[in-house]
Design an enzyme around this catalytic site. Sequence first.
Site, mmCIF file in Angstrom:
data_model
loop_
_atom_site.group_PDB
_atom_site.id
_atom_site.type_symbol
_atom_site.label_atom_id
_atom_site.label_comp_id
_atom_site.label_asym_id
_atom_site.label_seq_id
_atom_site.Cartn_x
_atom_site.Cartn_y
_atom_site.Cartn_z
ATOM 1 N N HIS A 60 34.166 25.540 41.943
ATOM 2 C CA HIS A 60 33.945 24.186 41.751
ATOM 3 C C HIS A 60 35.151 23.434 42.580
ATOM 4 C CE1 HIS A 60 35.618 23.826 37.903
ATOM 5 N NE2 HIS A 60 35.485 23.034 37.624
ATOM 6 N N HIS A 62 37.045 20.836 41.038
ATOM 7 C CA HIS A 62 37.776 20.309 40.745
ATOM 8 C C HIS A 62 39.843 20.565 40.680
ATOM 9 C CE1 HIS A 62 35.200 18.917 37.238
ATOM 10 N NE2 HIS A 62 34.881 17.881 38.334
ATOM 11 N N HIS A 65 40.879 24.199 39.703
ATOM 12 C CA HIS A 65 40.092 25.123 40.519
ATOM 13 C C HIS A 65 40.296 25.434 41.641
ATOM 14 C CE1 HIS A 65 37.451 25.848 36.021
ATOM 15 N NE2 HIS A 65 37.733 24.685 36.698
ATOM 16 N N ASP A 137 33.301 26.585 35.020
ATOM 17 C CA ASP A 137 33.067 25.181 33.494
ATOM 18 C C ASP A 137 32.385 25.093 33.135
ATOM 19 O OD1 ASP A 137 35.847 25.221 34.002
ATOM 20 O OD2 ASP A 137 36.127 23.059 34.874
#
Length: 260
Positions: A60, A62, A65, A137
């Site tokens: 994803h 973020h 990441h 996550d």
Amino acid sequence: MCPLTQIAIRQFPCLEDNYGYLLHVPAAGLTATIDTPDVGAIGAALKREGWRLTHILNTHWHPDHAGGNLALKNEWKAKIIGPGAEADKIPGLDKAVGQGDIVELGPVALKVLDVPGHTAGHIAYWIEKEGVLFAGDTLFALGCGRLFEGTPAQMWDSLQKLMALPDETTVYCAHEYTQSNVRFALSIEPDNAALVERADEVARLRAAGKPTVPSKLGIEKKTNPFLRAKSVEIRERLQLVAADDVTVFAEVRKRKDNFR
Ligand code: ZN
Ligand code: FE
């Protein structure tokens, strides 16, 4: 490690509480990093192993990441694969993937699962033949991601998708949050014997400075409160005995958000 395995996985701490992962396929001379939390730590791990980075697999968008995407791509000319639903937010994305797509690293096939909830386009990577899941996550040891961009119904659906995988699946999640997760889990299901036993193990591991990750999906199903909407003990505690699973999950998530 299983003698028939075609992969090697290296796990190392990054930033405050992230885990970095290198996935190496010796037969093909390929190495992927799962997400890019920490360029320095990933570079050091590659150097230790003598591996060349060929792929970046994002779960994803973020920054803990995908924040190292461009630096690693520039250095290694690695190909970046990530969630199509977040394509505009993944730096340097080369190939957008989604539910059911297969990412091939030589002979090793990673199946993409759409698991929205933490973010709108979060994906997980499942290597069926190796019994390995990179959950990002979405699913943590004894926890799940916060619902920043999704609804409880979406996240519950995503978690059910993961729960459908074999119990022996090894779950590699992106953070070491287990110690705080275990306190919360015990607060809502204190009579779960498997959880009490796991709490001891977590305490022992952390006291010894060892990771609690990875875990097995079967253990998560027995102890992770976010997968246990059907638990009578949890339902009674939440006074949601007759509610549907999404309502129970939503309440568990809400309580965790407010748990100190
Ligand atoms: Zn995240
Ligand atoms: Fe994260």
